[in-house]
Design a protein around this motif. Structure first.
Motif, mmCIF file in Angstrom:
data_model
loop_
_atom_site.group_PDB
_atom_site.id
_atom_site.type_symbol
_atom_site.label_atom_id
_atom_site.label_comp_id
_atom_site.label_asym_id
_atom_site.label_seq_id
_atom_site.Cartn_x
_atom_site.Cartn_y
_atom_site.Cartn_z
ATOM 1 N N HIS A 175 -80.352 -40.920 -35.351
ATOM 2 C CA HIS A 175 -81.067 -41.590 -36.402
ATOM 3 C C HIS A 175 -80.569 -43.327 -36.329
ATOM 4 C CE1 HIS A 175 -77.402 -42.100 -38.805
ATOM 5 N NE2 HIS A 175 -77.035 -40.756 -38.244
ATOM 6 N N ASP A 176 -81.288 -43.843 -37.037
ATOM 7 C CA ASP A 176 -81.059 -45.422 -37.168
ATOM 8 C C ASP A 176 -80.675 -45.688 -38.492
ATOM 9 O OD1 ASP A 176 -83.499 -45.037 -38.329
ATOM 10 O OD2 ASP A 176 -84.513 -46.646 -37.142
ATOM 11 N N LEU A 177 -80.061 -44.842 -39.447
ATOM 12 C CA LEU A 177 -79.545 -45.252 -40.688
ATOM 13 C C LEU A 177 -78.292 -45.943 -40.634
ATOM 14 C CD1 LEU A 177 -80.282 -41.747 -42.338
ATOM 15 C CD2 LEU A 177 -81.710 -43.648 -42.784
ATOM 16 N N VAL A 189 -77.586 -30.756 -43.108
ATOM 17 C CA VAL A 189 -77.756 -31.855 -41.846
ATOM 18 C C VAL A 189 -76.198 -32.611 -41.996
ATOM 19 C CG1 VAL A 189 -78.697 -34.145 -41.360
ATOM 20 C CG2 VAL A 189 -80.078 -32.150 -41.970
ATOM 21 N N ALA A 190 -75.823 -32.922 -40.935
ATOM 22 C CA ALA A 190 -74.506 -33.728 -40.980
ATOM 23 C C ALA A 190 -74.879 -34.992 -40.027
ATOM 24 C CB ALA A 190 -73.390 -33.292 -40.279
ATOM 25 N N LEU A 191 -74.551 -36.177 -40.718
ATOM 26 C CA LEU A 191 -75.248 -37.553 -40.331
ATOM 27 C C LEU A 191 -73.699 -38.125 -39.839
ATOM 28 C CD1 LEU A 191 -77.780 -38.370 -42.682
ATOM 29 C CD2 LEU A 191 -78.201 -37.443 -40.272
ATOM 30 N N THR A 192 -73.773 -39.107 -38.844
ATOM 31 C CA THR A 192 -72.686 -39.782 -38.239
ATOM 32 C C THR A 192 -73.023 -41.270 -38.594
ATOM 33 O OG1 THR A 192 -72.955 -40.060 -36.182
ATOM 34 C CG2 THR A 192 -71.656 -38.062 -36.938
ATOM 35 N N LEU A 193 -71.999 -42.145 -38.650
ATOM 36 C CA LEU A 193 -72.176 -43.697 -38.778
ATOM 37 C C LEU A 193 -72.455 -44.106 -37.340
ATOM 38 C CD1 LEU A 193 -69.387 -44.919 -41.051
ATOM 39 C CD2 LEU A 193 -71.747 -44.638 -41.631
ATOM 40 N N PHE A 215 -76.870 -33.845 -36.904
ATOM 41 C CA PHE A 215 -76.657 -32.319 -36.501
ATOM 42 C C PHE A 215 -77.126 -31.572 -37.738
ATOM 43 C CE2 PHE A 215 -73.410 -34.726 -34.676
ATOM 44 C CZ PHE A 215 -73.334 -34.590 -33.223
ATOM 45 N N ALA A 216 -77.803 -30.514 -37.333
ATOM 46 C CA ALA A 216 -78.311 -29.636 -38.550
ATOM 47 C C ALA A 216 -78.336 -28.184 -38.034
ATOM 48 C CB ALA A 216 -79.854 -29.847 -38.710
ATOM 49 N N TRP A 217 -78.044 -27.406 -39.005
ATOM 50 C CA TRP A 217 -77.843 -25.923 -39.104
ATOM 51 C C TRP A 217 -78.099 -25.252 -40.290
ATOM 52 C CZ3 TRP A 217 -73.847 -29.543 -39.557
ATOM 53 C CH2 TRP A 217 -73.064 -29.281 -40.536
#
Length: 179
Positions: A72-74, A134-138, A143-145
């Motif tokens: 992602h580009d967040l 959903v887990a988002l990293t910097l 990742f999603a589950w």
């Protein structure tokens, strides 16, 4: 005659073991072809994540078999804004089959624990009693589950589910790419 019986027993045991291994690691999983629904629940509704390089699998035997990896580009500001949604600090990613190597549940769990990744509810009741997390990293990975929600825990342990859970007779699960 005894050697033949032993060889037949060993051959059968090996064939059954191989079949069991295949069923548990490969047979029930398939790559998701087409769009994968990656959203985030916020106070104002669903936000579609700007996901690229999506790899996803699902199990045909359980709604808990979904796993996905993406980029992602967040930036940090957008992630902080999303933190006002429904963060889940105790999210617990489940182990993926070994061949789906982009999803390392232990590493993702460690990132959530140390704060380098934030987990959120992505879609409530993606399957009956199952939320998509959903887990988002910097650093731009995601990742999603699926995890059991309160309704799922009650429904599958035999406890009365109550009125806050969806009606099972009319429930329609999330179909990938429908949003």
């Amino acid at each position: 005659m005894g050697k033949i019986a032993v060889l037949l027993i060993l051959g059968t045991a090996l064939a059954m073991g191989a079949g069991l291994w295949f069923a548990q690691t490969r047979g029930y999983y398939a790559a998701i072809e087409g769009p994968v629904t990656l959203t985030l629940e916020t106070g104002s509704g669903l936000f579609t994540l700007p996901a690229t390089e999506v790899q996803a699998i699902a199990s045909n035997s359980s709604p808990l078999g979904f796993r996905a990896c993406f980029t992602h580009d967040l930036d940090g500001v957008a992630l902080a804004y999303m933190a006002s949604g429904l963060p889940i600090p105790d999210a617990a990613p489940t182990i993926a089959p070994p061949w789906f190597d982009c999803f390392d549940a232990e590493a993702i769990g460690a990132q959530i624990a140390d704060g380098t990744a934030r987990a959120f509810i992505a879609y409530k009741n993606a399957g009956y009693g199952v939320d998509r997390i959903v887990a988002l990293t910097l650093d731009g990975r995601g990742f999603a589950w699926h995890e059991l929600n309160e309704c799922g825990e009650k429904a599958y342990d035999g406890t009365a589910i109550g009125e806050e859970c969806p009606d099972r007779a009319t429930f329609e699960p999330l179909t990938e790419g429908q949003l």
